[in-house]
Write a protein that holds these residues in place. Structure first.
Motif, short mmCIF file in Angstrom:
data_model
loop_
_atom_site.label_atom_id
_atom_site.label_comp_id
_atom_site.label_asym_id
_atom_site.label_seq_id
_atom_site.Cartn_x
_atom_site.Cartn_y
_atom_site.Cartn_z
N GLY A 6 -52.10 -6.62 -79.81
CA GLY A 6 -51.18 -5.79 -79.24
C GLY A 6 -51.84 -5.06 -77.94
O GLY A 6 -52.95 -5.23 -77.75
N ASN A 7 -51.05 -4.26 -77.28
CA ASN A 7 -51.47 -3.71 -76.17
C ASN A 7 -52.64 -2.63 -76.39
O ASN A 7 -53.45 -2.47 -75.54
CB ASN A 7 -50.27 -2.79 -75.30
CG ASN A 7 -49.33 -3.83 -74.81
OD1 ASN A 7 -49.80 -5.03 -74.40
ND2 ASN A 7 -48.05 -3.31 -74.69
N GLU A 8 -52.71 -1.81 -77.52
CA GLU A 8 -53.42 -0.89 -77.65
C GLU A 8 -55.00 -1.58 -78.02
O GLU A 8 -55.92 -1.05 -77.60
CB GLU A 8 -53.15 -0.04 -79.19
CG GLU A 8 -54.00 1.03 -79.17
CD GLU A 8 -53.68 1.72 -80.86
OE1 GLU A 8 -52.37 1.64 -81.02
OE2 GLU A 8 -54.29 2.74 -81.02
N LEU A 9 -54.97 -2.64 -78.68
CA LEU A 9 -56.23 -3.38 -78.88
C LEU A 9 -56.70 -4.06 -77.65
O LEU A 9 -57.92 -4.02 -77.40
CB LEU A 9 -55.93 -4.51 -79.99
CG LEU A 9 -57.19 -5.31 -80.40
CD1 LEU A 9 -58.48 -4.43 -80.51
CD2 LEU A 9 -56.99 -6.31 -81.48
N LYS A 10 -55.81 -4.56 -76.87
CA LYS A 10 -56.36 -5.00 -75.59
C LYS A 10 -56.75 -4.03 -74.60
O LYS A 10 -57.69 -4.33 -73.99
CB LYS A 10 -55.04 -5.71 -74.88
CG LYS A 10 -54.61 -7.26 -75.59
CD LYS A 10 -53.74 -7.90 -74.75
CE LYS A 10 -53.38 -9.10 -75.03
NZ LYS A 10 -54.00 -10.21 -75.49
N ALA A 11 -56.31 -2.67 -74.79
CA ALA A 11 -56.81 -1.77 -74.10
C ALA A 11 -58.21 -1.43 -74.34
O ALA A 11 -58.99 -1.12 -73.77
CB ALA A 11 -55.93 -0.63 -74.04
N LYS A 12 -58.44 -1.46 -75.73
CA LYS A 12 -59.71 -0.94 -76.28
C LYS A 12 -60.60 -2.01 -75.86
O LYS A 12 -61.90 -1.89 -75.45
CB LYS A 12 -59.68 -1.13 -77.75
CG LYS A 12 -58.95 0.22 -78.43
CD LYS A 12 -59.76 0.68 -79.55
CE LYS A 12 -59.09 2.21 -79.97
NZ LYS A 12 -60.40 3.10 -80.27
#
Ligand SMILES: Nc1ncnc2c1ncn2[C@@H]1O[C@H](COP(=O)(O)OP(=O)(O)OP(=O)(O)O)[C@@H](O)[C@H]1O
Ligand SMILES: O=P(O)(O)OC[C@H]1O[C@H](OP(=O)(O)OP(=O)(O)O)[C@H](O)[C@@H]1O
Ligand SMILES: [Mg+2]
Length: 292
Positions: free
Chosen positions: A197-203
């Motif tokens: 998801g976007n949150e993990l991709k951002a991390k």
């Protein structure tokens, strides 16, 4: 799903372990490995490091037991070929743990060309990668799997040849084996899930920003020196990156200046000799920790 703590799987001990920990500690994670200590928590990016065997890392990431992992590209490839429906992707190559997966045969065996492997038995720890390579090259050979000390197999007639990792070639030489074909080149890679998801991709992006700043700095040096004003323009022929150096006034003289420059190339003794030959003095070469 909220990514409260970022989970990163690392090899607990072996050829990837030291390089992974060194790279991540340069990114301020303060990982302190300890025997039988398989979960290491870091305040940095609220991260849990899962210290496991390298063979388990791709499966941990694919099954969401870990968000990210650092593994050899050869290990990633073996898992991907064994699990065609996998969700893994290589996020970045990390410029350490360089090796290659190669075919090798005993000296004097007469096995030199790829066709010579037809009808032979090949021992390997990477059966899926070997089978894929043999199929693509129309070679019909029998594969037997070993989980280590693969180079022993031909000596005890368990196999006619091997497919194993090579770095310096010392193990092959010690076991009377000659490398004949490179199947794949490998280095440590950061792997993640395509469906993250976007949150993990951002991390993952934040982690890569830190890693890239360390990798970019790895071969760069910060160089300071004193030189005659009219010799400054000669520096760019000796020091890559010296097209626009910082030039500072030196107190007490109008002829000499201080020059500061970041050089991406390694600065070797011949570079120093060339700098001195154009009158440079007080030459200081310091490593760079991060570059962004
Ligand atoms: N001699 C080497 N030089 C550089 N990299 C290597 C070398 N041998 C292995 N590697 C890389 O390190 C990875 C792990 O190798 P290692 O030998 O530590 O694994 P292992 O013995 O299977 O350890 P584990 O107990 O974690 O399974 C390999 O998949 C490869 O990518
Ligand atoms: O070309 P070289 O520099 O000799 O390195 C290659 C050797 O390194 C690895 O073995 P390792 O020492 O990790 O033992 P393992 O077989 O138990 O993994 C690999 O399996 C090769 O045997
Ligand atoms: Mg292993």
């Amino acid at each position: 799903m909220s990514v409260n703590r970022l989970r990163i799987a690392l090899q607990k001990s072996g050829k990837l372990s030291e390089g992974s920990i060194e790279l991540l500690n340069k990114c301020s994670f303060k990982i302190k490995p300890a025997k039988n200590h398989y979960l290491i928590q870091s305040k940095e990016m609220n991260t849990d490091f899962l210290m496991i065997r390298d063979d388990d890392i791709p499966g941990f990431v694919d099954s969401n037991a870990s968000d990210l992992g650092i593994v050899g590209e050869n290990g990633y490839m073996e898992y991907a070929l064994e699990n065609p429906g996998n969700d893994l992707e290589i996020i970045a190559r990390l410029q350490f743990a360089y090796c290659r997966l190669s075919l090798a045969a005993p000296e004097g065996s007469g096995i030199k060309q790829l066709a010579d492997y037809n009808g032979k038995t090949i021992a390997t720890s990477y059966p899926a990668t070997l089978a894929d390579y043999l199929n693509k090259n129309n070679i019909n050979a029998r594969i037997i799997q070993m989980h280590g000390s693969v180079e022993l197999a031909p000596k005890i007639a368990v196999a006619d040849a091997i497919c194993d990792l090579v770095s310096t070639g010392a193990t092959l030489k010690e076991n009377g084996l000659l490398e004949t074909h490179i199947i794949l080149e490998s280095e440590a890679v950061l792997i993640g899930r395509k469906s993250a998801g976007n949150e993990l991709k951002a991390k993952a992006e934040e982690l890569m920003f830190r890693i890239n700043s360390v990798i970019d700095a790895k071969d760069s040096k910060y160089i300071m020196l004193h030189i005659d004003k009219d010799a400054v323009n000669k520096l760019k022929d000796i020091l890559p990156g010296c097209e626009s150096p910082t030039v500072l006034h030196l107190h007490g003289t109008d002829n000499k200046v201080a020059v500061h420059v970041v050089s991406k190339e390694g600065v070797f003794w011949d570079t120093i000799a060339k700098l001195k030959s154009i009158g440079a003095s007080s030459i200081l070469v310091v490593p760079i920790e991060k570059m962004m």
